[in-house]
Design a protein around this motif. Structure first.
Motif, mmCIF file in Angstrom:
data_model
loop_
_atom_site.group_PDB
_atom_site.id
_atom_site.type_symbol
_atom_site.label_atom_id
_atom_site.label_comp_id
_atom_site.label_asym_id
_atom_site.label_seq_id
_atom_site.Cartn_x
_atom_site.Cartn_y
_atom_site.Cartn_z
ATOM 1 N N ALA A 87 37.837 0.630 45.450
ATOM 2 C CA ALA A 87 36.074 1.043 45.295
ATOM 3 C C ALA A 87 35.658 0.063 46.129
ATOM 4 O O ALA A 87 35.432 -1.066 46.453
ATOM 5 N N SER A 88 34.146 0.401 46.452
ATOM 6 C CA SER A 88 33.677 0.125 47.226
ATOM 7 C C SER A 88 32.074 -0.520 46.742
ATOM 8 O O SER A 88 32.140 0.302 45.665
ATOM 9 N N ALA A 89 31.360 -0.605 47.192
ATOM 10 C CA ALA A 89 30.047 -1.317 46.799
ATOM 11 C C ALA A 89 29.191 -0.219 46.130
ATOM 12 O O ALA A 89 28.319 -0.163 45.068
ATOM 13 N N ASP A 90 28.926 0.772 47.293
ATOM 14 C CA ASP A 90 28.512 2.751 46.758
ATOM 15 C C ASP A 90 28.929 2.951 45.232
ATOM 16 O O ASP A 90 28.273 2.723 44.704
ATOM 17 N N ASP A 91 30.786 2.803 45.842
ATOM 18 C CA ASP A 91 31.297 3.179 44.318
ATOM 19 C C ASP A 91 30.644 3.134 43.050
ATOM 20 O O ASP A 91 30.169 3.428 41.789
ATOM 21 N N PHE A 92 30.604 1.358 43.188
ATOM 22 C CA PHE A 92 30.196 0.636 41.799
ATOM 23 C C PHE A 92 28.525 0.729 41.209
ATOM 24 O O PHE A 92 28.266 1.019 40.578
ATOM 25 N N LYS A 93 27.628 0.762 42.508
ATOM 26 C CA LYS A 93 25.773 1.475 42.298
ATOM 27 C C LYS A 93 26.320 3.415 41.640
ATOM 28 O O LYS A 93 25.324 3.112 40.779
ATOM 29 N N VAL A 94 27.085 3.698 42.133
ATOM 30 C CA VAL A 94 26.810 4.642 41.382
ATOM 31 C C VAL A 94 26.952 4.755 39.928
ATOM 32 O O VAL A 94 26.750 5.712 38.572
ATOM 33 N N ALA A 95 28.035 4.464 40.034
ATOM 34 C CA ALA A 95 29.297 3.911 38.537
ATOM 35 C C ALA A 95 27.949 3.455 37.650
ATOM 36 O O ALA A 95 28.438 3.473 36.369
ATOM 37 N N LEU A 96 27.030 2.327 38.114
ATOM 38 C CA LEU A 96 26.679 1.708 38.012
ATOM 39 C C LEU A 96 25.342 2.415 36.894
ATOM 40 O O LEU A 96 24.360 2.553 35.722
ATOM 41 N N ALA A 97 25.175 3.444 37.188
ATOM 42 C CA ALA A 97 23.721 4.698 37.656
ATOM 43 C C ALA A 97 23.791 4.716 36.126
ATOM 44 O O ALA A 97 23.207 5.197 35.572
ATOM 45 N N LYS A 98 25.327 5.993 36.410
ATOM 46 C CA LYS A 98 25.393 6.674 35.386
ATOM 47 C C LYS A 98 25.996 5.696 34.032
ATOM 48 O O LYS A 98 25.303 6.117 33.141
ATOM 49 N N ALA A 99 26.780 4.795 33.875
ATOM 50 C CA ALA A 99 26.579 3.851 32.672
ATOM 51 C C ALA A 99 25.128 3.544 32.302
ATOM 52 O O ALA A 99 24.800 3.413 31.236
ATOM 53 N N GLU A 100 24.767 3.081 33.090
ATOM 54 C CA GLU A 100 22.933 2.246 32.567
ATOM 55 C C GLU A 100 22.176 4.007 31.998
ATOM 56 O O GLU A 100 21.545 3.685 30.568
ATOM 57 N N ALA A 101 21.808 5.414 32.661
ATOM 58 C CA ALA A 101 21.446 6.197 32.297
ATOM 59 C C ALA A 101 22.079 6.343 31.059
ATOM 60 O O ALA A 101 21.128 6.680 29.709
ATOM 61 N N ALA A 102 23.295 6.008 31.023
ATOM 62 C CA ALA A 102 24.038 6.914 29.445
ATOM 63 C C ALA A 102 23.308 6.288 28.545
ATOM 64 O O ALA A 102 23.375 5.915 27.635
ATOM 65 N N ASP A 103 23.582 4.222 29.140
ATOM 66 C CA ASP A 103 22.956 3.471 27.295
ATOM 67 C C ASP A 103 21.445 3.652 27.047
ATOM 68 O O ASP A 103 21.528 3.281 26.589
ATOM 69 N N LYS A 104 20.658 4.155 28.259
ATOM 70 C CA LYS A 104 19.561 3.991 28.095
ATOM 71 C C LYS A 104 18.978 5.542 27.134
ATOM 72 O O LYS A 104 18.794 5.982 26.325
#
Length: 104
Positions: free
Chosen positions: A25-42
């Motif tokens: 994984a790269s930093a970009d992969d993490f940003k995408v995964a984090l955005a999805k996780a935070e959207a689901a959390d919201k």
């Protein structure tokens, strides 16, 4: 019905765990995964059913990313997303089933 949801969640978590091992994984992969996780959390927050384990995994994911461990960070973010989605499923299920529990 409830068992079916639990089985689907378990399968989803397993698939996510195996999929995360296949690539670096790269930093970009993490940003995408984090955005999805935070959207689901919201969304889980909107249902008033946020699980504390989701928040813990998001914190761990951010810490792993800060340490440069993007493989771990992506896995943790994906796990947080799966937990948030499971809490949403639970909220929707309980929203429908609570009327059956009311004593008449």
């Amino acid at each position: 019905m409830r068992n079916r949801h639990l089985i689907l969640i378990a399968v989803a978590l397993s698939v996510i765990a195996f999929a995360g091992v296949a690539f670096a994984a790269s930093a970009d992969d993490f940003k995408v995964a984090l955005a999805k996780a935070e959207a689901a959390d919201k969304q889980a927050y909107a249902f008033k059913n946020q699980w504390t384990t989701t928040e813990d995994d998001l914190k761990k994911a951010k810490a792993a990313a800060a340490a440069g461990k993007f493989d771990d960070a992506v896995k943790l973010a994906q796990q947080a997303e799966a937990l948030a989605n499971a809490s949403i499923v639970q909220a929707k299920e309980q929203e429908k089933l609570w009327t059956e529990a009311v004593i008449r």
